[in-house]
Every structure is written in structure tokens, then in C-alpha cells.
Design a protein around this motif. Structure first.
Motif, mmCIF file in Angstrom:
data_model
loop_
_atom_site.group_PDB
_atom_site.id
_atom_site.type_symbol
_atom_site.label_atom_id
_atom_site.label_comp_id
_atom_site.label_asym_id
_atom_site.label_seq_id
_atom_site.Cartn_x
_atom_site.Cartn_y
_atom_site.Cartn_z
ATOM 1 N N VAL A 191 57.385 24.591 92.238
ATOM 2 C CA VAL A 191 57.539 23.837 91.002
ATOM 3 C C VAL A 191 58.599 22.777 90.947
ATOM 4 N N ASP A 192 58.504 21.861 90.189
ATOM 5 C CA ASP A 192 59.739 21.035 89.993
ATOM 6 C C ASP A 192 60.953 21.807 88.879
ATOM 7 N N GLU A 193 62.053 21.914 89.553
ATOM 8 C CA GLU A 193 63.159 22.495 89.083
ATOM 9 C C GLU A 193 63.498 22.031 87.494
ATOM 10 N N GLN A 247 53.678 28.608 96.336
ATOM 11 C CA GLN A 247 53.712 28.107 95.239
ATOM 12 C C GLN A 247 54.946 27.173 94.778
ATOM 13 N N ASN A 280 50.522 21.698 96.495
ATOM 14 C CA ASN A 280 50.885 22.220 97.654
ATOM 15 C C ASN A 280 51.097 21.297 98.879
ATOM 16 N N ILE A 310 57.991 29.664 94.054
ATOM 17 C CA ILE A 310 57.867 30.832 93.052
ATOM 18 C C ILE A 310 57.498 32.027 93.948
ATOM 19 N N THR A 366 63.154 21.343 94.191
ATOM 20 C CA THR A 366 61.824 22.020 94.238
ATOM 21 C C THR A 366 62.052 23.457 94.294
ATOM 22 N N GLU A 393 59.833 21.804 85.641
ATOM 23 C CA GLU A 393 58.838 23.126 85.414
ATOM 24 C C GLU A 393 57.404 22.643 85.706
ATOM 25 N N ASP A 394 57.103 21.402 85.954
ATOM 26 C CA ASP A 394 55.592 21.122 86.329
ATOM 27 C C ASP A 394 55.049 21.919 87.720
ATOM 28 N N THR A 395 54.216 22.217 87.897
ATOM 29 C CA THR A 395 53.560 22.979 89.339
ATOM 30 C C THR A 395 53.255 21.661 90.043
ATOM 31 N N LEU A 396 53.900 21.684 91.251
ATOM 32 C CA LEU A 396 53.586 20.500 92.257
ATOM 33 C C LEU A 396 52.512 20.864 93.185
ATOM 34 N N ARG A 456 62.614 32.467 91.267
ATOM 35 C CA ARG A 456 62.719 31.193 91.597
ATOM 36 C C ARG A 456 63.673 30.975 92.587
#
Length: 504
Positions: free
Chosen positions: A186-188, A184, A196, A217, A214, A191-194, A223
Motif C-alpha cells: 500500500v501507499d504509506e 500485498q 502488485n 501488509i 511503500t 493508504e491506497d492499495t498498489l 505494516r
């Protein structure tokens, strides 16, 4: 390759002898015969044949299928089944042991030779494939980069130790699970889920690289900043059979980058402090010297001074005090800006009237004989802006235009309100010394002054203040200049901005 060694397992003695004779005729070596499953396993272990011919139906507790399974698993010797039964159930049981051939009695010498040669070849290819696979697994397990492989459905089929360490998942518990549950990201920054990368590769069937910032999780919710790529695994038919994701932990690199940024920022601040102290000290010293000299002259000559002389000295004192005041205002302004306490407070404003009043105010204190020619090209000049910040912007720009232009020259100040674009465009143009091209990119740096200003006084703060005030309006400022010809500053500000955010 020498003669092939074969073990014959057949509970009918006559049949076993016949098969042994046929093998000898074909040039093979018979290492022995066995009539039961247990004996077959023992002789296979002792004589180490390269192939076993196994009758499926054997007398005793262990049939040929069970014996074949032991020989294959424990000794890695290929087995070819011999049987007089070709029924479906027998065939299905035999297939479980993955035999290398299946001969139905009665058979010819040619049938026997073909089955043996194909079985030996199949076993050799399988062994090579297994060795290559083992080498690949060893290589992947020894890699410092993390590797996760999936099938065409995105289910995990492999994880190396590095991937286990970074993700917190063990291969045993990850196998067969959707990779999106294991990997999983996310954008650092946002914080949006990217998405896969495996899903993207399966969709686009090409290599995918993740963005710079990037984070992964982990299973435990922590992170880890990572860099990675995902590539398709293609069959010869150019159909995708899975995806391999290679990634690595960037924690140390990111910490190093942050440390370098902090050190560079500290050096920059130290240089800025030194420059601030030297500049401010110098700029304060000059007007103080003027004031001190004028006061001493008044004290020495006293009543002997003419009214004209007194006025001259008083003007010098006033000018010096004004210079110190402007310097202090600039320093305080920058201090508020750096502390993020410079607030943008817009209000309804007629900018045509504002500009005319500002020019009148500026002309009242400027005694250099410059003429400021103001032109408004629009009828509707109502706007929502911060009058105090506008005052900073155009007082500084007009002051620079006068300071760096010949005495008595013209300064052009133009205003255009573009209602369609929703912006006000201000242009201040002079006929001054101009700005060298190599200096233009650094004009808005604190305390930076162009290389051709020579003895013209200045602090290098004016344009920095202008830039801050323009940014507070969500506007932009551009400069066009040519040495010896003059300079034009263009300020573009929104007419109706709803931003009410503290200055950057």
C-alpha cells in the motif's frame, strides 16, 4: 576419467554373464551381478558403482522399478533399464523413477555403449545442475534481503528466510499460492492499495521499482515500510518464465529519517525562537525609547514647550505606538497561523472598490509623500474573497513599497480580473532599492530581511504574513526585482474559490 564401474542386475544367470562379458569388451568394470531387487540394493551400497544396468522384471517381491527407485533416492546412482518388454504400461512405470536410459532386448554392443555414455553424461549434468541449484538456494537463504520467486502465472515458487520474516508467511504455506496474497503493498501516504509488482512485470516484461513510500501488509496485518524491485526471469527463447521480487525492511531507516527530521525541526524552532526574541525585543525597544524620550522632554520642559514642539513629540509617540501595534499584530497573526487558527472566510466583494478604499486608508496614515497610482483594467471585479486577509496582504505590500522607495516616488498598483482564467491579478510596483537576487528565495522566511536594507526598520514578518494570506486563498505570489531599479510583487487569487479550509 578412469574405467566406469557398473553393477548388472539380471535374474537370468546366462543373460547376466553375457551382459558382463559385453561390458568388459567395451572397457567397463563390472562390480558384480544381482538377481533380485534386494540384493541389487545391497551390492550397490557395498560396491558403489557409477551406473546400474537393471532388468525391469525380476523374480521375488521387489521388481527392478522398485529397486531402481531405492538406488536412485538413497545412493544417487544412475540406472538404465533392460527389458524385453516395451509395452506402454511398463514404460510409464519405469518413467516414474526417472531412469537415465531404457534398452530393449536384444541389443547390440553399440546400443549398450551409447546408452551407458548418454546415461553417465545425463547424470553428470543433472548433478551439476543440482549442485548449482543448491548453491543458489544457499546463497539466497543467506541473503539479508528478502526474495520471493514466482512462475509465469504469479504463483510462489520460492521464499528465503528473510522474506518469511518480513511477510510472516512460511515458504511451505506460501508455495503454489498467488503472490498477491503473500505480497500485498500500500501507499504509506494515501493508504491506497498498489498494483502488485509481479503483475506489472508479467505484463510489461521489464524491471519494476516501487515508489519511495511503500509499505507491505504482513500476514498478521501489520505494516512494514519496504524498498524493492521486481525483475522478470527469462528463458533463452526470451519468453518470461517467472518473476523474482527482492525487497528489504526500511523500518530502522525510516525511524532514523523521522528522528533526523524531528531534530532538524527542533533546531529550526529553537533558532526561530531565538531570532523571534532578539527581533521583537529590538523592535519593541526602539519605539519604547522614542516614547520615553518624548515623555521626558514634555515633563522637563512642560509649559515652556511651544505648540509646535508638543505636536512634534506627540506625533513621535503616536508613530512609536503605531509601530508597536503593527509588530504585535504581526506576532499575533503568526501565532494564529502556526496554531492553525487563522480561518479563511470568503464573502462577496467588489475588489476594485476594496483596493480604492484600502489606498485611501493607507494614504491617510502615510506621510512620506509617495503617490500611489491605482489602475483597474477590468469592468467586472466581483469576487469571493476574505476581505480581512486581503487587507493584510496589500497593507504589507504597500508599506514595503513605501518603506524601501525614495521619498516622493510613485507606487503603481494595478488590478486585472481575468474572467476566463477565473483569477484576479494584483501588481504592486515600486522604484525602490530592489532586492538582491541571492535574497529573493528567502523572502518569505520568518524574520528574514534582505541584505541591503541597512538601517531601514522592519521585523521580517510582513512577507510571511502575505504568503500565509495568499495561501489561504489558494493563490500564488511572485516577485521580480532588480537592485537600484525597484521591485514588483504579483499576487494571483481565484475569483470564486469554494475552499473553506483553515490556513496551512
Amino acid at each position: 576419467m578412469g574405467q566406469v564401474r557398473i553393477l548388472v542386475v539380471e535374474d537370468e544367470v546366462i543373460v547376466a554373464r553375457t551382459i558382463a562379458s559385453q561390458l568388459n569388451q567395451l572397457g567397463y568394470i563390472v562390480t558384480g551381478t544381482a538377481s533380485s531387487g534386494k540384493v541389487a540394493i545391497t551390492k550397490a551400497s557395498e560396491t558403489k558403482p557409477e551406473l546400474v544396468l537393471m532388468d525391469i522384471i525380476l523374480k521375488g517381491e521387489m521388481d527392478g522399478i522398485t529397486a531402481a527407485s531405492h538406488i536412485r533416492e538413497q545412493l544417487d546412482i544412475p540406472v538404465i533399464f533392460l527389458t524385453a518388454y516395451a509395452d506402454h504400461n511398463t514404460l510409464q512405470r519405469a518413467k516414474i523413477t526417472q531412469p537415465f536410459g531404457y534398452i530393449v532386448k536384444p541389443f547390440t554392443l553399440q546400443d549398450l555403449r551409447i546408452a551407458i555414455e548418454i546415461g553417465l553424461l545425463k547424470h553428470e549434468l543433472e548433478r551439476d545442475l543440482r549442485e548449482n541449484r543448491d548453491r543458489l538456494v544457499t546463497l539466497l537463504n543467506s541473503m539479508s534481503d528478502a526474495v520471493i520467486a514466482t512462475d509465469e502465472l504469479g504463483m510462489v515458487t520460492f521464499m528465503n528466510p528473510a522474506a518469511e520474516k518480513i511477510t510472516g508467511w512460511q515458504q511451505a504455506e506460501a508455495l503454489g499460492h498467488d503472490v498477491s496474497n503473500i505480497f500485498q503493498i500500500v501507499d504509506e501516504v494515501t493508504e491506497d492499495t498498489l498494483e502488485n509488482p509481479v503483475s506489472k512485470v508479467l505484463r510489461e516484461q521489464e524491471v519494476v521499482y516501487l515508489g519511495e513510500f511503500t509499505s507491505l501488509i504482513t500476514k498478521h496485518g501489520t505494516r512494514v515500510p519496504i524498498g524493492d524491485s521486481a525483475s522478470p526471469i527469462m528463458r533463452q527463447s526470451q519468453q518470461i518464465s517467472g518473476v523474482v521480487v527482492v525487497f528489504w525492511d526500511l523500518s530502522e531507516r525510516r525511524q532514523t529519517e523521522l528522528l533526523e527530521q524531528a531534530l532538524n525541526k527542533e533546531r529550526e524552532l529553537n533558532n526561530l525562537k531565538s531570532l523571534f526574541i532578539s527581533t521583537v525585543s529590538h523592535e519593541f525597544r526602539n519605539p519604547l525609547t522614542v516614547i520615553q524620550t518624548a515623555v521626558e522632554l514634555i515633563e522637563i520642559h512642560g509649559a515652556n514647550l511651544t505648540e509646535t514642539k508638543k505636536n512634534t513629540y506627540l506625533k513621535r509617540i503616536k508613530k512609536a505606538v503605531q509601530s508597536m501595534k503593527q509588530l504585535m499584530e504581526g506576532v499575533l497573526f503568526m501565532g494564529r497561523a502556526e496554531a492553525e487558527k487563522l480561518v479563511y472566510e470568503p464573502a462577496q466583494l467588489n475588489i476594485d472598490n476594496f483596493c480604492r478604499e484600502l489606498i485611501a486608508e493607507f494614504s491617510a496614515v502615510a506621510t512620506t509623500g509617495h503617490q500611489i497610482i491605482f489602475t483597474c483594467h477590468s469592468n467586472n471585479t466581483d469576487a469571493l474573497m476574505d476581505e480581512r486577509l486581503l487587507h493584510y496582504i496589500f497593507m504589507n505590500l504597500l508599506s514595503n513599497a513605501v518603506k524601501y522607495s525614495p521619498t516622493g516616488s510613485n507606487i503603481w498598483f494595478n488590478l486585472t480580473c481575468d474572467q476566463i482564467a477565473g483569477v484576479a491579478i494584483f501588481r504592486i510596483q515600486d522604484q525602490g532599492i530592489g532586492i538582491p537576487e541571492e535574497d529573493q528565495t528567502r523572502l518569505f522566511e520568518s524574520f528574514y530581511r534582505a541584505s541591503n536594507v541597512q538601517s531601514i526598520q522592519g521585523t521580517g514578518l510582513g512577507l510571511v504574513i502575505v504568503k500565509r494570506c495568499v495561501a489561504a486563498h489558494d493563490g500564488q505570489i511572485n516577485v521580480s526585482s532588480q537592485v537600484g531599479v525597484g521591485t514588483t510583487f504579483t499576487v494571483i487569487l481565484p475569483l470564486n474559490t469554494e475552499s473553506n479550509v483553515s490556513l496551512l
